[in-house]
Design a protein around this motif. Structure first.
Motif, short mmCIF file in Angstrom:
data_model
loop_
_atom_site.label_atom_id
_atom_site.label_comp_id
_atom_site.label_asym_id
_atom_site.label_seq_id
_atom_site.Cartn_x
_atom_site.Cartn_y
_atom_site.Cartn_z
N HIS A 12 -0.92 0.95 -4.44
CA HIS A 12 -2.40 1.10 -3.91
C HIS A 12 -3.39 1.34 -4.79
O HIS A 12 -3.14 2.26 -5.84
N ARG A 13 -4.71 1.08 -4.68
CA ARG A 13 -5.88 1.74 -5.33
C ARG A 13 -6.92 2.24 -4.43
O ARG A 13 -6.93 1.67 -3.46
N PRO A 14 -7.63 3.13 -4.93
CA PRO A 14 -8.90 3.51 -4.10
C PRO A 14 -9.84 2.27 -4.06
O PRO A 14 -9.81 1.55 -4.75
N ILE A 15 -10.46 2.49 -2.97
CA ILE A 15 -11.57 1.32 -2.35
C ILE A 15 -12.65 1.52 -3.39
O ILE A 15 -12.83 2.60 -3.85
N THR A 16 -13.26 0.38 -3.80
CA THR A 16 -14.51 0.54 -4.62
C THR A 16 -15.65 0.84 -3.96
O THR A 16 -15.62 1.07 -2.51
N ASP A 17 -16.83 1.25 -4.58
CA ASP A 17 -18.20 1.58 -3.91
C ASP A 17 -18.55 0.45 -2.81
O ASP A 17 -18.85 0.87 -1.66
N PHE A 35 -9.49 6.34 1.74
CA PHE A 35 -9.07 5.29 1.88
C PHE A 35 -8.48 4.41 0.56
O PHE A 35 -9.03 4.58 -0.36
N PHE A 36 -7.23 3.86 0.70
CA PHE A 36 -6.58 3.26 -0.52
C PHE A 36 -6.35 1.67 0.00
O PHE A 36 -6.08 1.50 1.26
N MET A 37 -6.30 0.76 -0.73
CA MET A 37 -5.85 -0.62 -0.64
C MET A 37 -4.70 -1.25 -1.12
O MET A 37 -4.51 -0.73 -2.36
N CYS A 38 -3.74 -1.67 -0.55
CA CYS A 38 -2.60 -2.20 -1.10
C CYS A 38 -3.03 -3.31 -2.09
O CYS A 38 -3.90 -4.20 -1.69
N THR A 39 -2.30 -3.32 -3.14
CA THR A 39 -2.63 -4.37 -4.23
C THR A 39 -1.57 -5.37 -4.20
O THR A 39 -1.81 -6.38 -5.24
N LYS A 40 -0.74 -5.65 -3.55
CA LYS A 40 0.18 -6.65 -3.35
C LYS A 40 -0.65 -7.99 -3.26
O LYS A 40 -1.40 -7.90 -2.16
N SER A 41 -0.36 -9.08 -3.80
CA SER A 41 -0.88 -10.28 -3.65
C SER A 41 -0.94 -10.65 -1.80
O SER A 41 0.17 -10.63 -1.32
N GLY A 42 -2.11 -11.06 -1.58
CA GLY A 42 -2.24 -11.38 -0.32
C GLY A 42 -2.31 -10.18 0.78
O GLY A 42 -2.34 -10.47 2.18
N CYS A 43 -2.13 -9.07 0.54
CA CYS A 43 -2.18 -7.94 1.64
C CYS A 43 -3.52 -7.33 1.74
O CYS A 43 -4.06 -7.62 2.54
#
Length: 65
Positions: A12-17, A35-43
């Motif tokens: 996961h990565r932090p979400i951008t501005d 919040f963090f976003m899953c970086t797996k392709s398509g998720c």
């Protein structure tokens, strides 16, 4: 971190501005810093550090234009 939609531990990565602005507008939440976003392709599913399923239905960050 565990991803609720993938059903497994994923990067996961932090979400951008710009993603924070989008999420604030979508949810009305003033504080979206956790919040963090899953970086797996398509998720692109969102979670916080402590809550793996903060939205029902899940909210996925849209692909950049």
């Amino acid at each position: 971190m565990y991803c609720y939609t993938c059903g497994s531990d994923e990067e996961h990565r932090p979400i951008t501005d710009s993603e924070k602005v989008w999420l604030r507008n979508l949810t009305g939440q003033k504080n979206v810093e956790a919040f963090f976003m899953c970086t797996k392709s398509g998720c692109r599913n969102l979670r916080t550090g402590f809550n793996k399923h903060p939205f029902d239905p899940v909210i996925r960050v849209p692909l950049p234009d």
